[in-house]
Design a protein around this motif. Sequence first.
Motif, PDB file in Angstrom:
ATOM      1  N   ARG A 151     -31.444 -49.083 107.141  1.00 11.16           N
ATOM      2  CA  ARG A 151     -31.026 -50.007 108.206  1.00 11.16           C
ATOM      3  C   ARG A 151     -29.754 -49.556 108.902  1.00 11.16           C
ATOM      4  NH1 ARG A 151     -32.625 -55.667 105.396  1.00 11.16           N
ATOM      5  NH2 ARG A 151     -34.869 -55.330 105.529  1.00 11.16           N
ATOM      6  N   GLN A 164     -40.374 -50.420 106.353  1.00  6.10           N
ATOM      7  CA  GLN A 164     -39.245 -49.522 106.601  1.00  6.10           C
ATOM      8  C   GLN A 164     -39.043 -48.556 105.423  1.00  6.10           C
ATOM      9  OE1 GLN A 164     -36.115 -52.367 107.472  1.00  6.10           O
ATOM     10  NE2 GLN A 164     -36.409 -52.110 109.681  1.00  6.10           N
ATOM     11  N   GLN A 172     -29.339 -68.937 107.198  1.00  7.85           N
ATOM     12  CA  GLN A 172     -30.778 -68.794 107.397  1.00  7.85           C
ATOM     13  C   GLN A 172     -31.434 -67.907 106.336  1.00  7.85           C
ATOM     14  OE1 GLN A 172     -32.785 -70.364 109.348  1.00  7.85           O
ATOM     15  NE2 GLN A 172     -31.243 -71.508 110.457  1.00  7.85           N
ATOM     16  N   SER A 173     -30.756 -66.831 105.959  1.00 10.58           N
ATOM     17  CA  SER A 173     -31.396 -65.899 105.038  1.00 10.58           C
ATOM     18  C   SER A 173     -31.105 -66.275 103.578  1.00 10.58           C
ATOM     19  CB  SER A 173     -30.924 -64.483 105.364  1.00 10.58           C
ATOM     20  OG  SER A 173     -31.669 -63.563 104.647  1.00 10.58           O
ATOM     21  N   ARG A 210     -40.599 -67.231 113.524  1.00  8.90           N
ATOM     22  CA  ARG A 210     -40.189 -67.764 112.217  1.00  8.90           C
ATOM     23  C   ARG A 210     -39.445 -69.091 112.349  1.00  8.90           C
ATOM     24  NH1 ARG A 210     -37.240 -62.800 109.445  1.00  8.90           N
ATOM     25  NH2 ARG A 210     -36.474 -62.642 111.565  1.00  8.90           N
ATOM     26  N   LYS A 211     -38.632 -69.204 113.412  1.00 12.41           N
ATOM     27  CA  LYS A 211     -37.879 -70.451 113.597  1.00 12.41           C
ATOM     28  C   LYS A 211     -38.843 -71.633 113.749  1.00 12.41           C
ATOM     29  CE  LYS A 211     -34.854 -72.780 116.839  1.00 12.41           C
ATOM     30  NZ  LYS A 211     -33.737 -72.676 117.743  1.00 12.41           N
ATOM     31  N   GLY A 256     -40.561 -72.426 110.534  1.00 13.64           N
ATOM     32  CA  GLY A 256     -39.630 -73.130 109.653  1.00 13.64           C
ATOM     33  C   GLY A 256     -39.484 -74.587 110.049  1.00 13.64           C
ATOM     34  N   TYR A 261     -40.498 -66.349 105.227  1.00 13.08           N
ATOM     35  CA  TYR A 261     -39.768 -65.241 104.595  1.00 13.08           C
ATOM     36  C   TYR A 261     -40.649 -64.022 104.298  1.00 13.08           C
ATOM     37  CZ  TYR A 261     -36.013 -68.400 104.912  1.00 13.08           C
ATOM     38  OH  TYR A 261     -35.056 -69.213 105.464  1.00 13.08           O
ATOM     39  N   PHE A 283     -24.524 -67.449 110.486  1.00 17.99           N
ATOM     40  CA  PHE A 283     -25.881 -67.908 110.770  1.00 17.99           C
ATOM     41  C   PHE A 283     -26.886 -67.220 109.833  1.00 17.99           C
ATOM     42  CE2 PHE A 283     -29.882 -67.910 113.180  1.00 17.99           C
ATOM     43  CZ  PHE A 283     -30.008 -69.274 113.407  1.00 17.99           C
ATOM     44  N   ARG A 284     -26.732 -65.884 109.706  1.00 18.85           N
ATOM     45  CA  ARG A 284     -27.630 -65.123 108.816  1.00 18.85           C
ATOM     46  C   ARG A 284     -27.488 -65.593 107.374  1.00 18.85           C
ATOM     47  NH1 ARG A 284     -29.443 -59.781 109.942  1.00 18.85           N
ATOM     48  NH2 ARG A 284     -29.767 -59.616 107.711  1.00 18.85           N
ATOM     49  N   ALA A 325     -41.587 -56.330 106.584  1.00 18.04           N
ATOM     50  CA  ALA A 325     -40.819 -55.407 107.429  1.00 18.04           C
ATOM     51  C   ALA A 325     -40.024 -54.448 106.550  1.00 18.04           C
ATOM     52  CB  ALA A 325     -39.888 -56.182 108.338  1.00 18.04           C
ATOM     53  N   SER A 368     -30.246 -74.674 113.064  1.00 11.45           N
ATOM     54  CA  SER A 368     -31.033 -74.035 114.119  1.00 11.45           C
ATOM     55  C   SER A 368     -30.898 -74.783 115.449  1.00 11.45           C
ATOM     56  CB  SER A 368     -32.496 -73.907 113.699  1.00 11.45           C
ATOM     57  OG  SER A 368     -33.096 -75.157 113.729  1.00 11.45           O
ATOM     58  N   GLY A 390     -40.225 -60.810 106.791  1.00 12.22           N
ATOM     59  CA  GLY A 390     -39.015 -60.020 106.525  1.00 12.22           C
ATOM     60  C   GLY A 390     -39.269 -59.038 105.393  1.00 12.22           C
TER      61      GLY A 390
HETATM   62  C1  LIG Z   1     -35.841 -75.304 108.940  1.00 13.60           C
HETATM   63  C2  LIG Z   1     -35.742 -73.872 109.406  1.00 13.60           C
HETATM   64  C3  LIG Z   1     -35.079 -73.562 110.581  1.00 13.60           C
HETATM   65  C4  LIG Z   1     -34.987 -72.228 111.027  1.00 13.60           C
HETATM   66  N1  LIG Z   1     -34.308 -71.954 112.165  1.00 13.60           N
HETATM   67  C5  LIG Z   1     -34.169 -70.677 112.597  1.00 13.60           C
HETATM   68  C6  LIG Z   1     -33.427 -70.344 113.763  1.00 13.60           C
HETATM   69  O1  LIG Z   1     -32.868 -71.218 114.401  1.00 13.60           O
HETATM   70  N2  LIG Z   1     -33.357 -69.057 114.158  1.00 13.60           N
HETATM   71  C7  LIG Z   1     -33.965 -68.065 113.463  1.00 13.60           C
HETATM   72  O2  LIG Z   1     -33.863 -66.885 113.854  1.00 13.60           O
HETATM   73  N3  LIG Z   1     -34.677 -68.336 112.365  1.00 13.60           N
HETATM   74  C8  LIG Z   1     -34.794 -69.607 111.897  1.00 13.60           C
HETATM   75  N4  LIG Z   1     -35.526 -69.876 110.776  1.00 13.60           N
HETATM   76  C9  LIG Z   1     -36.276 -68.785 110.111  1.00 13.60           C
HETATM   77  C10 LIG Z   1     -35.530 -68.010 109.013  1.00 13.60           C
HETATM   78  O3  LIG Z   1     -34.665 -68.819 108.275  1.00 13.60           O
HETATM   79  C11 LIG Z   1     -34.744 -66.829 109.578  1.00 13.60           C
HETATM   80  O4  LIG Z   1     -35.564 -66.050 110.403  1.00 13.60           O
HETATM   81  C12 LIG Z   1     -34.134 -65.969 108.462  1.00 13.60           C
HETATM   82  O5  LIG Z   1     -33.107 -65.186 109.006  1.00 13.60           O
HETATM   83  C13 LIG Z   1     -35.133 -65.048 107.808  1.00 13.60           C
HETATM   84  O6  LIG Z   1     -34.453 -64.390 106.794  1.00 13.60           O
HETATM   85  P1  LIG Z   1     -34.933 -63.021 106.206  1.00 13.60           P
HETATM   86  O7  LIG Z   1     -33.941 -62.640 105.175  1.00 13.60           O
HETATM   87  O8  LIG Z   1     -36.349 -63.078 105.802  1.00 13.60           O
HETATM   88  O9  LIG Z   1     -34.980 -62.116 107.464  1.00 13.60           O
HETATM   89  P2  LIG Z   1     -33.916 -61.193 108.196  1.00 13.60           P
HETATM   90  O10 LIG Z   1     -32.585 -61.285 107.591  1.00 13.60           O
HETATM   91  O11 LIG Z   1     -34.059 -61.453 109.643  1.00 13.60           O
HETATM   92  O12 LIG Z   1     -34.533 -59.799 107.919  1.00 13.60           O
HETATM   93  C14 LIG Z   1     -35.903 -59.566 108.144  1.00 13.60           C
HETATM   94  C15 LIG Z   1     -36.218 -58.125 108.235  1.00 13.60           C
HETATM   95  O13 LIG Z   1     -35.695 -57.641 109.457  1.00 13.60           O
HETATM   96  C16 LIG Z   1     -35.292 -56.335 109.308  1.00 13.60           C
HETATM   97  N5  LIG Z   1     -33.828 -56.169 109.512  1.00 13.60           N
HETATM   98  C17 LIG Z   1     -32.840 -57.028 109.181  1.00 13.60           C
HETATM   99  N6  LIG Z   1     -31.649 -56.544 109.494  1.00 13.60           N
HETATM  100  C18 LIG Z   1     -31.866 -55.329 110.035  1.00 13.60           C
HETATM  101  C19 LIG Z   1     -31.028 -54.330 110.570  1.00 13.60           C
HETATM  102  N7  LIG Z   1     -29.714 -54.474 110.584  1.00 13.60           N
HETATM  103  N8  LIG Z   1     -31.626 -53.220 111.055  1.00 13.60           N
HETATM  104  C20 LIG Z   1     -32.951 -53.086 111.059  1.00 13.60           C
HETATM  105  N9  LIG Z   1     -33.792 -53.985 110.564  1.00 13.60           N
HETATM  106  C21 LIG Z   1     -33.266 -55.108 110.055  1.00 13.60           C
HETATM  107  C22 LIG Z   1     -35.614 -55.948 107.925  1.00 13.60           C
HETATM  108  O14 LIG Z   1     -36.848 -55.343 107.885  1.00 13.60           O
HETATM  109  C23 LIG Z   1     -35.631 -57.269 107.208  1.00 13.60           C
HETATM  110  O15 LIG Z   1     -36.383 -57.248 106.040  1.00 13.60           O
HETATM  111  C24 LIG Z   1     -35.602 -71.190 110.286  1.00 13.60           C
HETATM  112  C25 LIG Z   1     -36.273 -71.510 109.097  1.00 13.60           C
HETATM  113  C26 LIG Z   1     -36.335 -72.821 108.652  1.00 13.60           C
HETATM  114  C27 LIG Z   1     -37.051 -73.113 107.361  1.00 13.60           C
END
Ligand SMILES: Cc1cc2nc3c(=O)[nH]c(=O)nc-3n(C[C@H](O)[C@H](O)[C@H](O)COP(=O)(O)OP(=O)(O)OC[C@H]3O[C@@H](n4cnc5c(N)ncnc54)[C@H](O)[C@@H]3O)c2cc1C
Length: 470
Positions: free
Chosen positions: A450, A269, A383-384, A290-291, A294, A259, A379-380, A265, A366, A262
């Motif tokens: 964003r 921004q 995951q988020s 990140r996947k 995780g 996390y 999904f978001r 990032a 995932s 993110g």
């Molecule tokens: C057991 C496990 C399994 C996982 N499996 C997966 C998987 O299958 N697939 C996967 O992707 N991740 C997976 N992850 C990783 C994680 O859960 C995800 O990447 C999650 O979405 C991260 O959330 P976040 O809120 O940090 O990031 P996000 O919601 O991706 O945001 C990260 C950053 O991206 C930028 N951003 C987001 N939205 C926008 C937008 N609209 N425009 C411009 N910039 C933007 C921003 O800077 C934001 O801070 C997994 C994690 C674990 C622990």
Amino acid sequence: MEKACADVFPLTTDSSEKQEAICIFGTGDFGKSLGLKMLQCGYSVIFGSRNPQGSSLLPRGAEVLSYSEAALKSDIIILAMHREHYDFLTELVDSLKGKVLVDVSNNRKINQYPESNAEYLAQLVPGAHVVKAFNTISAWALQSGTLDASRQVFVCGNDSKAKHRVMDIARTLGLTPLDQGSLAAAREIENYPLQLFPMWRFPFYLSSVLCVFFFVYCAIREVIYSYVKEKKDTTFRLVVSIPNRVFPITALTLLALVYLPGILAAILQLYRGTKYRRFPNWLDHWMLCRKQLGLVALGFAFLHAIYTLVIPIRYYVRWRLRNGTITQALANQDTPFITSTAWLNDSYLALGILGFFLFLLLGITSLPSVSNMVNWREFRFVQSKLGYLTLVLCTAHTLVYGGKKFLNPLVLRWHLPSAYILALIIPCSVLVMKFILIMPCIDKTLTRIRQGWERNPKYAQSALNGKSDI
Ligand SMILES: Cc1cc2nc3c(=O)[nH]c(=O)nc-3n(C[C@H](O)[C@H](O)[C@H](O)COP(=O)(O)OP(=O)(O)OC[C@H]3O[C@@H](n4cnc5c(N)ncnc54)[C@H](O)[C@@H]3O)c2cc1C
Ligand SMILES: NC(=O)C1=CN([C@@H]2O[C@H](COP(=O)(O)OP(=O)(O)OC[C@H]3O[C@@H](n4cnc5c(N)ncnc54)[C@H](OP(=O)(O)O)[C@@H]3O)[C@@H](O)[C@H]2O)C=CC1
Ligand code: HEM
Ligand SMILES: [Fe+3]
């Protein structure tokens, strides 16, 4: 294995849907497996070989000729041989004119030659239409018919008709062709099978470094310290006690590191006031794996859950319990029940179990079969949002586990605090930064950015003009 191959009869040699004739140069592992599969799918197969009489163990129903004779029999020729042996093709340039030459070759190392094998072939036989395909499919998988690994066939070539003919063959063989464009893509396609889990490399190295560091740290505090100060041999702790600190600490740290990018990032921004500038490469790469980070974290959490299960049956734990009871009985004393300790103990266990449950849920969503069933918002959300909740629960589990002894100077050994205190630094920092980012005033600006708003539109203009300083 090879005998079995020779004994196998093509399933549909007399199929009413007779397909075209295909020529395969080379009677090695790959040529034989591909030939058998093609015969089974109704194609006539003509092998080209240096030694047509000597070629044994070929699938029945296939014809074997010399290279020059075989070249005349079909206008699609698959080269099932290594690049190093392509030279002789220059002698066949005339008979190969206008034909489709399929390059299936792989190298031993990434970027082994200055140009891709397919481009080299195109230079050697300028009159032919070279198509790159099938290099990601293994001979063994074709032969066993199981194709457990990927069925994807990456195809590229400069002649679109030739490329589509090869894609049709791939489809008939039950594979999934993916058009990758012109022959310039061949280099990348040739690199695919040489890469060993590229996205897993960073999580693997990082978790190894974390494990080694925390293992050594705990060994110093719990084994070497006891030996030096109290002359006690506690080396048995290296087997269960210390791994059951190292694994959950690694899991928690990796989860926080999923996390953290993110947040970085978002900070970037906000600082730049625009989303139209690329993130630095290291951040891009971190975001993309990140996947994998995780899932590695989930693996370590699993180990922690299993190690925790065995705590009550450990000899040391049973000995301590029995000894404590006997000592108390002999002294005719009992220890008072402390409700606050019971609360803390039950709470940290409950938090651990709930955190582990959500962790598993993240892992399950995932899986491609599950993620294909949900839309991107769902999904978001999992995951988020649930991901952050997992981090909160696991961090709280560790904080409450520390409980009353947390930051107590008596637990310092050689000024070193308990390992879980170090493990809390990154998760707590991530949660505090996230808390600041979701404050309404900051969140509003970030959301606007964003959605395309720019604090200083000049940046976008210079980026568009190619003058960006990124
Ligand atoms: C057991 C496990 C399994 C996982 N499996 C997966 C998987 O299958 N697939 C996967 O992707 N991740 C997976 N992850 C990783 C994680 O859960 C995800 O990447 C999650 O979405 C991260 O959330 P976040 O809120 O940090 O990031 P996000 O919601 O991706 O945001 C990260 C950053 O991206 C930028 N951003 C987001 N939205 C926008 C937008 N609209 N425009 C411009 N910039 C933007 C921003 O800077 C934001 O801070 C997994 C994690 C674990 C622990
Ligand atoms: N094996 C696999 O799983 C996969 C292989 N590939 C690619 O397929 C190609 C063939 O691989 P594979 O079948 O395993 O290799 P082998 O070494 O088993 O076979 C290569 C064949 O090339 C022919 N050949 C032509 N000229 C020469 C020469 N001068 N010296 C030696 N052999 C020559 C030979 O056939 P003959 O004796 O009939 O002339 C030989 O059997 C390679 O480019 C490989 O990268 C791609 C994906 C998977
Ligand atoms: C099934 C769920 C879980 C149970 C039953 C559980 C139980 C426990 C127990 C009993 C301890 C103390 C171990 C000891 O005394 O040595 C502990 C410690 C710890 N747990 Fe969990 N836990 C669970 C899940 C998790 C998860 C998902 C994480 C985080 C990813 C986590 C992180 C930690 C950490 C960092 C420690 C401190 C390690 C140390 O320094 O001793 N736990 N847990
Ligand atoms: Fe081989």
